[in-house]
Motif scaffolding. Structure first.
Motif, PDB file in Angstrom:
ATOM      1  N   HIS A  82     -24.219 -14.589 -22.851  1.00  0.00           N
ATOM      2  CA  HIS A  82     -24.808 -15.701 -22.290  1.00  0.00           C
ATOM      3  C   HIS A  82     -25.700 -15.676 -20.982  1.00  0.00           C
ATOM      4  O   HIS A  82     -26.809 -16.230 -20.624  1.00  0.00           O
ATOM      5  CB  HIS A  82     -23.854 -17.165 -22.440  1.00  0.00           C
ATOM      6  N   PHE A  83     -25.592 -14.970 -20.588  1.00  0.00           N
ATOM      7  CA  PHE A  83     -25.928 -14.058 -19.261  1.00  0.00           C
ATOM      8  C   PHE A  83     -27.778 -13.527 -18.680  1.00  0.00           C
ATOM      9  O   PHE A  83     -28.233 -14.101 -18.248  1.00  0.00           O
ATOM     10  CB  PHE A  83     -25.622 -13.555 -17.942  1.00  0.00           C
ATOM     11  N   TYR A  86     -29.384 -16.307 -21.612  1.00  0.00           N
ATOM     12  CA  TYR A  86     -29.798 -17.825 -20.472  1.00  0.00           C
ATOM     13  C   TYR A  86     -30.047 -17.726 -18.769  1.00  0.00           C
ATOM     14  O   TYR A  86     -29.606 -18.293 -18.107  1.00  0.00           O
ATOM     15  CB  TYR A  86     -28.951 -19.313 -20.850  1.00  0.00           C
ATOM     16  N   PHE A  87     -30.775 -16.510 -18.587  1.00  0.00           N
ATOM     17  CA  PHE A  87     -31.547 -16.133 -17.177  1.00  0.00           C
ATOM     18  C   PHE A  87     -31.495 -17.061 -16.441  1.00  0.00           C
ATOM     19  O   PHE A  87     -32.276 -18.400 -16.543  1.00  0.00           O
ATOM     20  CB  PHE A  87     -31.984 -14.981 -17.198  1.00  0.00           C
ATOM     21  N   THR A  88     -31.000 -17.458 -15.121  1.00  0.00           N
ATOM     22  CA  THR A  88     -30.770 -18.325 -14.431  1.00  0.00           C
ATOM     23  C   THR A  88     -31.230 -17.535 -12.539  1.00  0.00           C
ATOM     24  O   THR A  88     -29.966 -17.965 -11.881  1.00  0.00           O
ATOM     25  CB  THR A  88     -29.671 -19.478 -14.716  1.00  0.00           C
ATOM     26  N   PRO A  89     -32.615 -18.091 -12.318  1.00  0.00           N
ATOM     27  CA  PRO A  89     -32.921 -17.309 -10.972  1.00  0.00           C
ATOM     28  C   PRO A  89     -32.836 -18.083 -10.256  1.00  0.00           C
ATOM     29  O   PRO A  89     -32.173 -17.419  -8.850  1.00  0.00           O
ATOM     30  CB  PRO A  89     -34.815 -16.855 -10.915  1.00  0.00           C
ATOM     31  N   SER A  94     -26.122 -15.530 -11.513  1.00  0.00           N
ATOM     32  CA  SER A  94     -26.747 -14.796 -12.558  1.00  0.00           C
ATOM     33  C   SER A  94     -27.361 -13.734 -11.803  1.00  0.00           C
ATOM     34  O   SER A  94     -27.800 -12.659 -12.822  1.00  0.00           O
ATOM     35  CB  SER A  94     -28.081 -16.428 -12.932  1.00  0.00           C
TER      36      SER A  94
END
Lengths: 385, 259
Positions: A82-83, A86-89, A94
């Motif tokens: 999931h990391f 769904y990359f979350t800058p 993340s």
């Protein structure tokens, strides 16, 4: 306080990060600091080549074990993908998940490039080591020097990213005032260097080569890193004393009345000061050869304990209710089994590499059979060659 | 906490209760640890809760009904009422103070930007929720929340928290804690509707309302009426419940310890 308040009922808020987190932060700090200790030797400094051999072994093994411990701290480890899905800058964790793989693979590739050089000589062997050498070297070509230098520099750049993200990830958390300080970054890095130098001292002793330059170099690194750690701690404390409404002040306030925190502080200070003083004396009086590895063990203990204090003990300070959680480390996988398992895996990895990789001959190391070196004068000390 | 600091904190708590009512513009910058855009939910609404502490009798009906409604594991709570014994410095009398705690559904929720997989997010109606299918259980949000409103649910191994019973709100029902409150201390509603009970009560008591830990800048949306300033932050209190020890001097644990 001019009135008495008794908390009659409040839940026991449990810890959410287990000792796995300590293992990750410990191993990853050893990995990036060891890489830095290996750099001078990798780039050609003659008196640092032996150091680089141990430091590279330390960096490579800890860099492999660290992410495994990290994975185990997730409550849903199988969802690790999931990391990447769904990359979350805007999340430090993340960002870290993007930094970690290139760092780990750069170190593994670097060790492979450096170790395959002496491994080429093993390709002709008839036994298992020969078979592995023939496969692992991927052909008989010589390792190009520029590849080692380029990869070492790339890994060094990535190690900065790792040091910054591991520190920031914890330091931005306002929910826990004891973590919420930028001094945590240099603190993690400096204690990481104490641990890495300790690791090299221990490897130098127990893998038999017992290089005198390495002992000296590493004791000096221990002294320097300990001084930096002390300065960081001092700066943190001064900020708490002098800056109004700083998170540091809130942090100090939150543990002011705890006897356990007081004894932890006294223990860390006295061990740290003794280690620094003795390291300095050993360099000065040429006692490094006999006693260096004991300093190494103490340094590893300090670097590990620093993370235990920061990550585990801070979680026992309740956020909005009174008192402290009486945390007892369990025996299961989120307790001691995890701690021992991580170290066990790491030692197993060391042994496998020691069996199948001629890492001691790398970087102009002594040709096969790394026996006693000429500058060794101590008698009666067992050697595990 | 000394008197000066306590008074300062009290003022801050009141100011912040006011500040919490100014809607935070939807921020979409990608700077690290900034709030991501809100998604889902009714964009015309902004849910909030007002807790009238003068009406709370500490019966824990909210705690129990929430547990039943949301199937939280034993020993972990989406809402609970902290209970304190306080002496009155003027009369010397002892009194009891009850403080219902739950997720504050902050306008600047520190738990949201830390989530590495965007499993936790804020709906446009202000409610902070967790997508348990996406959550990896890293517990980063649990650490980030200053209010202990989050926990790892042992049954699902993912982050869990109060959702203002959004599933009930959608069905036109009140949250379990509000419905079960015997004193009518919990008032939930839409701040954007000036005719709602909560909007009218906030207008009426604006200067008396307080929020928890205002100095953290989280802009909580659970407002307390009749709040004792000593409890806005971590109280300097004697934690009596953990001082109950067995003959071996070990802390006595819950009977369900280990579940």
């Amino acid at each position: 306080m001019n009135s008495a308040v008794i908390e009659i009922l409040a839940p026991r808020y449990q810890i959410a990060w287990y000792p796995w987190a300590v293992q990750y932060f410990f191993m990853i700090a050893l990995a990036y600091a060891s890489l830095w200790l290996a750099l001078p030797g990798l780039l050609g400094a003659r008196r640092w080549k032996a150091t680089a051999r141990y430091a590279l072994l330390g960096a490579m093994t800890t860099a492999i074990v660290a992410p495994i411990a990290l994975l185990a701290d997730l409550h849903q480890p199988l969802r690790f993908w999931h990391f990447y899905a769904y990359f979350t800058p805007w999340s430090w964790m993340s960002i870290g998940s993007l930094m970690l793989p290139p760092f780990v693979f750069a170190i593994i590739a670097l060790a492979w490039l450096v170790w395959r050089e002496p491994m080429l000589a093993w390709r002709t062997r008839d036994d298992m080591t020969g078979l592995i050498a023939r496969i692992a070297t991927l052909g008989g070509w010589q390792t190009p020097r520029f590849a080692v230098v380029a990869l070492a520099l790339f890994a060094a750049v990535m190690s900065f990213a790792i040091a910054i993200y591991t520190g920031s990830e914890v330091a931005i958390l306002k929910g826990r005032p004891l973590w919420n300080t930028q001094w945590l970054l240099p603190f993690f890095a400096a204690t990481g260097f104490i641990g890495a130098a300790g690791l090299v001292l221990v490897l130098n002793r127990f893998t038999g080569a017992r290089d005198a330059d390495t002992d000296r170099n590493m004791l000096m690194v221990v002294v320097a890193a300990a001084v930096v750690t002390a300065l960081v701690a001092l700066a943190w404390a001064l900020e708490g004393i002098f800056v109004e409404d700083s998170s540091v002040a809130a942090a100090i306030q939150s543990v002011r009345h705890s006897a356990e925190w007081r004894s932890t502080a006294i223990w860390s200070l006295s061990i740290g000061a003794s280690m620094t003083l003795v390291s300095f004396l050993l360099v000065w009086r040429n006692g490094a050869r006999i006693w260096g590895w004991i300093i190494g063990l103490v340094a590893l203990h300090l670097a590990w304990m620093a993370r235990w204090n920061v990550l585990m003990d801070v979680q026992t300070v309740q956020k909005q209710t009174a008192g402290y959680l009486e945390y007892v480390v369990g025996w299961g996988s989120s307790g001691w089994l995890g701690v021992i398992g991580t170290f066990g895996l790491w030692i197993a990895l060391l042994l496998v590499i020691d069996m199948f990789v001629p890492w001691k001959q790398a970087l102009d190391g002594p040709a096969d059979a790394p026996a006693e070196k000429t500058d060794i004068s101590a008698k009666g000390v067992p050697s595990h060659g | 906490m000394d008197l000066a600091r306590r008074m300062f904190m009290g003022q801050l708590a009141r100011l912040a209760a006011g500040a919490s009512l100014v809607p935070l513009a939807t921020v979409a910058e990608a700077a690290i640890n900034d709030q991501p855009p809100r998604r889902g939910g009714d964009p015309t609404k902004r849910y909030a809760m007002l807790i009238d502490l003068r009406r709370c009798i500490g019966c824990q009906a909210c705690t129990v009904s929430c547990h039943l409604e949301n199937d939280a594991p034993l020993g972990k709570f989406r809402t609970i009422v902290s209970q304190y014994e306080v002496d009155d410095p003027e009369t010397g009398d002892m009194s009891t103070f009850f403080l219902p705690r739950l997720c504050n559904h902050c306008d600047n929720p520190p738990c949201v930007p830390v989530c590495p997989v965007q499993a936790t997010y804020q709906q446009e109606d202000g409610i902070v929720v967790v997508d348990a299918e996406r959550c990896v259980g890293c517990a980063y949000c649990v650490q980030a929340c200053p209010y202990d409103a989050r926990f790892i649910n042992d049954k699902t191994q993912t982050a869990d928290k109060c959702t203002f019973c959004t599933h009930r709100l959608e069905a036109g029902l009140l949250p379990a804690c509000v419905e079960s409150c015997v004193g009518g201390a919990r008032i939930i509603g839409d701040l954007n509707d000036p005719e709602s009970t909560i909007a009218r009560m906030i207008a009426e008591h604006r200067d008396e309302l307080q929020v928890l830990q205002p100095e953290k800048g989280t802009l909580p949306h659970v407002f307390y009426l009749g709040m004792d300033e000593r409890f806005v932050d971590r109280p300097e209190a004697f934690a009596s419940i953990w001082e109950i020890r067995g003959t071996d001097n070990e802390e006595l644990h819950y009977e369900f310890s280990g579940h």
